[in-house]
Write a protein that holds these residues in place. Sequence first.
Motif, mmCIF file in Angstrom:
data_model
loop_
_atom_site.group_PDB
_atom_site.id
_atom_site.type_symbol
_atom_site.label_atom_id
_atom_site.label_comp_id
_atom_site.label_asym_id
_atom_site.label_seq_id
_atom_site.Cartn_x
_atom_site.Cartn_y
_atom_site.Cartn_z
ATOM 1 N N LEU A 164 0.826 -1.204 0.000
ATOM 2 C CA LEU A 164 0.000 0.000 0.000
ATOM 3 C C LEU A 164 0.864 1.259 0.000
ATOM 4 N N GLY A 165 1.964 1.235 0.724
ATOM 5 C CA GLY A 165 2.892 2.365 0.720
ATOM 6 C C GLY A 165 3.509 2.587 -0.655
ATOM 7 N N ALA A 166 3.840 1.501 -1.343
ATOM 8 C CA ALA A 166 4.408 1.608 -2.693
ATOM 9 C C ALA A 166 3.374 2.180 -3.663
ATOM 10 N N ILE A 167 2.122 1.784 -3.510
ATOM 11 C CA ILE A 167 1.060 2.321 -4.364
ATOM 12 C C ILE A 167 0.883 3.810 -4.102
ATOM 13 N N GLU A 168 0.849 4.201 -2.839
ATOM 14 C CA GLU A 168 0.725 5.623 -2.499
ATOM 15 C C GLU A 168 1.863 6.417 -3.124
ATOM 16 N N ALA A 169 3.077 5.913 -3.019
ATOM 17 C CA ALA A 169 4.236 6.615 -3.588
ATOM 18 C C ALA A 169 4.096 6.751 -5.101
ATOM 19 N N GLU A 170 3.674 5.667 -5.779
ATOM 20 C CA GLU A 170 3.483 5.713 -7.232
ATOM 21 C C GLU A 170 2.419 6.732 -7.612
ATOM 22 N N LEU A 171 1.332 6.753 -6.867
ATOM 23 C CA LEU A 171 0.237 7.649 -7.212
ATOM 24 C C LEU A 171 0.589 9.109 -6.915
ATOM 25 N N GLU A 172 1.383 9.345 -5.901
ATOM 26 C CA GLU A 172 1.818 10.714 -5.587
ATOM 27 C C GLU A 172 2.779 11.251 -6.618
ATOM 28 N N ASP A 173 3.591 10.380 -7.219
ATOM 29 C CA ASP A 173 4.618 10.789 -8.177
ATOM 30 C C ASP A 173 4.070 11.049 -9.582
ATOM 31 N N ARG A 174 2.856 10.648 -9.853
ATOM 32 C CA ARG A 174 2.354 10.843 -11.222
ATOM 33 C C ARG A 174 1.984 12.308 -11.449
ATOM 34 N N PRO A 175 2.055 12.734 -12.708
ATOM 35 C CA PRO A 175 1.767 14.157 -13.006
ATOM 36 C C PRO A 175 0.336 14.535 -12.784
#
Length: 175
Positions: A164-175
Motif C-alpha cells: 500500500l505504501g508503494a502504491i501511495e508513492a506511485e500515485l503521488e509521483d504521477r503528473p
Amino acid sequence: MTPGRRLLVTLLLTLLAAGTALATTYRELSLAEILERAEVAFFGTVASVTVEERLGEPWTIVEFAVERQLAAEGEAARRELAFLGGELAGEALRVSLMPAFEVGEEVLVLAYDEPYISPIVGFDQGLWRVDDGELRDARGRRLSVDEDGRLVADGPRVEIDLILGAIEAELEDRP
C-alpha cells in the motif's frame, strides 16, 4: 421491453456477434498502466452488496468501508461502486467475468471515478483480494514489491502495508 433494455440487448447482441474480434483485441494492462488510469484507489472491507434498478437495468452496488485511502479527492470512510448486472425482481442480468464481492472480504481497489459497466480499472485488473495475508488478483497472481520497493506481480511475499505504501508513492509521483 423498455428502451433501456432494448438498447442493452442490441449492444449485447452486437458484442456477442463480434466476440471473436473482441477476444483477439483484449490486452492485459501492466501494473504501471493500471496505476496510471486509476482515479480512485483504496484498501478496505466490503460492507454491503445490494442490487438496485438504474435506467431499467439491475446494477450491483458494492459499499466499501475504506481503511486506507490511497488516491481520490478528500478522505472517505465509505466508498460505493456500481457494477452492471445482478438479480432484481426475479430477473437476472449476468455480465461475464464481472467481479463479485462478499461482505467482509478485504480488497485493494483501483478504479475509475466515472461510472462504467465495471468501474474497476481494466474491468477487473485493478482488484486484488486478501488471501492468506497476501493480495491476489483474479488470476491468482500475488501483488508484491521488489527489493527496490517497486510494485511487481508474482514477487516475494511481503506485508500488505509495504504494498500500500508503494502504491501511495506511485500515485503521488504521477503528473
